[in-house]
Design an enzyme around this catalytic site. Structure first.
Site, PDB file in Angstrom:
ATOM      1  N   LYS A  64       7.659  40.453  11.733  1.00 25.50           N
ATOM      2  CA  LYS A  64       6.922  41.727  11.794  1.00 25.50           C
ATOM      3  C   LYS A  64       7.061  42.361  13.168  1.00 25.50           C
ATOM      4  CE  LYS A  64       3.556  40.533  14.729  1.00 25.50           C
ATOM      5  NZ  LYS A  64       3.047  40.822  15.923  1.00 25.50           N
ATOM      6  N   PRO A  83      13.034  34.576  16.694  1.00 25.43           N
ATOM      7  CA  PRO A  83      12.767  33.973  18.004  1.00 25.43           C
ATOM      8  C   PRO A  83      11.283  33.650  18.163  1.00 25.43           C
ATOM      9  CG  PRO A  83      14.062  36.000  18.216  1.00 25.43           C
ATOM     10  CD  PRO A  83      13.618  35.922  16.791  1.00 25.43           C
ATOM     11  N   ALA A  96       7.603  35.173  20.453  1.00 23.20           N
ATOM     12  CA  ALA A  96       8.258  36.447  20.766  1.00 23.20           C
ATOM     13  C   ALA A  96       7.434  37.666  20.383  1.00 23.20           C
ATOM     14  CB  ALA A  96       9.614  36.510  20.050  1.00 23.20           C
ATOM     15  N   GLY A  97       6.289  37.464  19.716  1.00 22.62           N
ATOM     16  CA  GLY A  97       5.504  38.613  19.253  1.00 22.62           C
ATOM     17  C   GLY A  97       6.017  39.141  17.926  1.00 22.62           C
ATOM     18  N   LEU A  98       6.805  38.296  17.217  1.00 20.83           N
ATOM     19  CA  LEU A  98       7.402  38.717  15.944  1.00 20.83           C
ATOM     20  C   LEU A  98       6.795  37.959  14.755  1.00 20.83           C
ATOM     21  CD1 LEU A  98      11.133  38.809  17.178  1.00 20.83           C
ATOM     22  CD2 LEU A  98       9.550  40.733  16.954  1.00 20.83           C
ATOM     23  N   ALA A  99       5.739  37.180  15.036  1.00 20.82           N
ATOM     24  CA  ALA A  99       4.996  36.457  13.996  1.00 20.82           C
ATOM     25  C   ALA A  99       5.826  35.410  13.260  1.00 20.82           C
ATOM     26  CB  ALA A  99       4.356  37.426  13.000  1.00 20.82           C
ATOM     27  N   GLY A 100       6.742  34.774  13.977  1.00 16.48           N
ATOM     28  CA  GLY A 100       7.585  33.757  13.338  1.00 16.48           C
ATOM     29  C   GLY A 100       6.776  32.639  12.699  1.00 16.48           C
ATOM     30  N   GLY A 101       5.830  32.093  13.432  1.00 12.92           N
ATOM     31  CA  GLY A 101       5.007  30.998  12.902  1.00 12.92           C
ATOM     32  C   GLY A 101       4.161  31.464  11.731  1.00 12.92           C
ATOM     33  N   SER A 102       3.615  32.653  11.842  1.00 11.05           N
ATOM     34  CA  SER A 102       2.773  33.193  10.761  1.00 11.05           C
ATOM     35  C   SER A 102       3.606  33.445   9.505  1.00 11.05           C
ATOM     36  CB  SER A 102       2.129  34.513  11.206  1.00 11.05           C
ATOM     37  OG  SER A 102       1.311  34.298  12.311  1.00 11.05           O
ATOM     38  N   ASP A 133      -1.929  36.735  11.853  1.00 13.58           N
ATOM     39  CA  ASP A 133      -0.881  37.554  11.230  1.00 13.58           C
ATOM     40  C   ASP A 133      -0.463  37.049   9.851  1.00 13.58           C
ATOM     41  OD1 ASP A 133      -0.765  39.287  13.375  1.00 13.58           O
ATOM     42  OD2 ASP A 133       0.820  38.177  14.401  1.00 13.58           O
TER      43      ASP A 133
HETATM   44  P1  ATP Z   1       2.581  36.281  16.870  1.00 12.89           P
HETATM   45  O1  ATP Z   1       3.367  37.562  16.898  1.00 12.89           O
HETATM   46  O2  ATP Z   1       1.958  36.009  15.492  1.00 12.89           O
HETATM   47  O3  ATP Z   1       1.619  36.115  17.995  1.00 12.89           O
HETATM   48  P2  ATP Z   1       4.705  34.812  18.108  1.00 12.89           P
HETATM   49  O4  ATP Z   1       6.022  35.379  17.674  1.00 12.89           O
HETATM   50  O5  ATP Z   1       4.194  35.276  19.430  1.00 12.89           O
HETATM   51  O6  ATP Z   1       3.642  35.089  16.970  1.00 12.89           O
HETATM   52  P3  ATP Z   1       5.272  32.234  17.079  1.00 12.89           P
HETATM   53  O7  ATP Z   1       6.700  32.422  16.730  1.00 12.89           O
HETATM   54  O8  ATP Z   1       4.320  32.238  15.934  1.00 12.89           O
HETATM   55  O9  ATP Z   1       4.780  33.277  18.169  1.00 12.89           O
HETATM   56  O10 ATP Z   1       5.164  30.883  17.922  1.00 12.89           O
HETATM   57  C1  ATP Z   1       4.058  30.600  18.775  1.00 12.89           C
HETATM   58  C2  ATP Z   1       4.054  29.100  19.073  1.00 12.89           C
HETATM   59  O11 ATP Z   1       3.660  28.435  17.876  1.00 12.89           O
HETATM   60  C3  ATP Z   1       5.397  28.535  19.474  1.00 12.89           C
HETATM   61  O12 ATP Z   1       5.415  28.320  20.844  1.00 12.89           O
HETATM   62  C4  ATP Z   1       5.523  27.217  18.689  1.00 12.89           C
HETATM   63  O13 ATP Z   1       5.458  26.089  19.527  1.00 12.89           O
HETATM   64  C5  ATP Z   1       4.345  27.179  17.748  1.00 12.89           C
HETATM   65  N1  ATP Z   1       4.720  27.051  16.334  1.00 12.89           N
HETATM   66  C6  ATP Z   1       4.059  26.356  15.419  1.00 12.89           C
HETATM   67  N2  ATP Z   1       4.637  26.469  14.211  1.00 12.89           N
HETATM   68  C7  ATP Z   1       5.695  27.273  14.349  1.00 12.89           C
HETATM   69  C8  ATP Z   1       6.661  27.759  13.427  1.00 12.89           C
HETATM   70  N3  ATP Z   1       6.673  27.427  12.137  1.00 12.89           N
HETATM   71  N4  ATP Z   1       7.592  28.605  13.924  1.00 12.89           N
HETATM   72  C9  ATP Z   1       7.581  28.942  15.238  1.00 12.89           C
HETATM   73  N5  ATP Z   1       6.688  28.488  16.136  1.00 12.89           N
HETATM   74  C10 ATP Z   1       5.730  27.662  15.699  1.00 12.89           C
END
Ligand code: ATP
Length: 291
Positions: free
Chosen positions: A10, A94, A97-103, A136
């Site tokens: 996202k 990535p 990164a602020g792209l909600a990868g984990g979510s 997210d």
């Molecule tokens: P958001 O935009 O929701 O704040 P984000 O892009 O900033 O997300 P994520 O990619 O969600 O951050 O990763 C944040 C941290 O969560 C990472 O440093 C990682 O160690 C941890 N993490 C736990 N599960 C996952 C997953 N399935 N994918 C990526 N990171 C994960």
């Protein structure tokens, strides 16, 4: 049974922090957009015990810290089922990164478990479970273009932003969401906020040209990402409609009308960061991969 699901990243077309709730969570006004940059999450029911996670990215934890693990536990608690699953995450988004990868991975997992375990939960039930895993996750379940409010659990659909080309540049500076909120809290009185009423009315009318002129991500006022200024300069030079940081950063994206401008911009950005991608908006958060 095995199910493979695309988990879309996202972007935040707007991110404003409007208050702190009694439980300490921040209340937000966000316009969110799904893009076709995605992880691929495969969920397979096994005869074994419990949860096994594998990932193509060795930086992502494969134990109970993984959002996917938390999603399985939240699903078990809501449904009373006991899940024995092997989950593989092919990481392309990535992180962090602020792209909600984990979510996105957690959302994909909930979606897959609902099918594998025949639980017939509605999207709003999946969102309720997802909001326990991360702010997210509800958006990542629904996807498309949404107004996201409160702690990310109140979603309202918005008109599509239409066809466009999106370039994302991810600077090397990692930003952790918790730190970002801490920094916001210490500078709260100095933050200038975008005009939400006008932005919402423009977005609701599909007038995204006006949204792009007036929007903001308040984290840009408190999070120092040295490459943000040069990345934005390259995006503007290549005629972007909007350039903004996504989430708590460090990713910076640009929206372009023309594919040629987007590709030219992406090539130029490679001199600032190796982590550049070109993508398109999508109208969903999750998609089953036919096998
Ligand atoms: P958001 O935009 O929701 O704040 P984000 O892009 O900033 O997300 P994520 O990619 O969600 O951050 O990763 C944040 C941290 O969560 C990472 O440093 C990682 O160690 C941890 N993490 C736990 N599960 C996952 C997953 N399935 N994918 C990526 N990171 C994960």
């Amino acid at each position: 049974m095995k199910l493979t699901v695309k988990a879309y990243a996202k972007l935040n077309l707007l991110l404003d922090i409007v208050g702190v709730l009694p439980n300490g969570y921040h209340s937000l006004n966000m316009i969110m957009q799904s893009v076709d940059l995605h992880d691929t999450v495969s969920v397979e029911e096994t005869d074994g015990q419990g949860i096994v996670i594998t990932s193509s990215d060795s930086n992502v934890p494969t134990d109970s810290r993984n959002t996917v693990w938390k999603a399985v536990l939240a699903f078990e608690e809501y449904t009373g089922k006991k899940c024995t699953v092997r989950i593989n995450i092919d990481k392309r988004i990535p992180s962090p990164a602020g792209l909600a990868g984990g979510s996105a991975d957690a959302a994909a997992t909930l979606y897959a478990l609902n099918i594998i375990y025949n639980t017939d939960l509605s999207d709003s039930e999946l969102c309720r479970i997802g909001s326990k895993v991360g702010a997210d996750v509800p958006f990542c379940i629904v996807g498309g273009t949404q107004l996201s409010q409160n702690i990310g659990d109140v979603l309202s659909p918005l008109p599509s932003i239409g066809d466009c080309h999106i370039v994302i540049g991810v600077p090397d500076t990692p930003v952790y969401t918790k730190d970002a909120y801490r920094r916001f809290d210490t500078s709260r009185d100095e933050i200038s906020h975008p005009d939400f009423t006008t932005l919402l009315s423009d977005a609701a009318n599909g007038n995204y040209d006006s949204v792009y002129k007036n929007t903001a991500n308040v984290f840009e006022q408190v999070i120092d990402v040295p490459d943000r200024v040069p990345i934005k300069a390259v995006m503007r030079k290549n005629e972007c409609e909007l350039t903004l940081m996504s989430g708590s950063g460090p990713s910076v994206f640009g929206i372009f009308k023309k594919a040629t401008d987007a590709l030219h911009c992406a090539n130029e950005l490679l001199q600032i960061t190796k982590n550049v991608c070109v993508c398109r908006p999508v109208d969903k958060g999750i998609e089953i991969v036919k096998e």
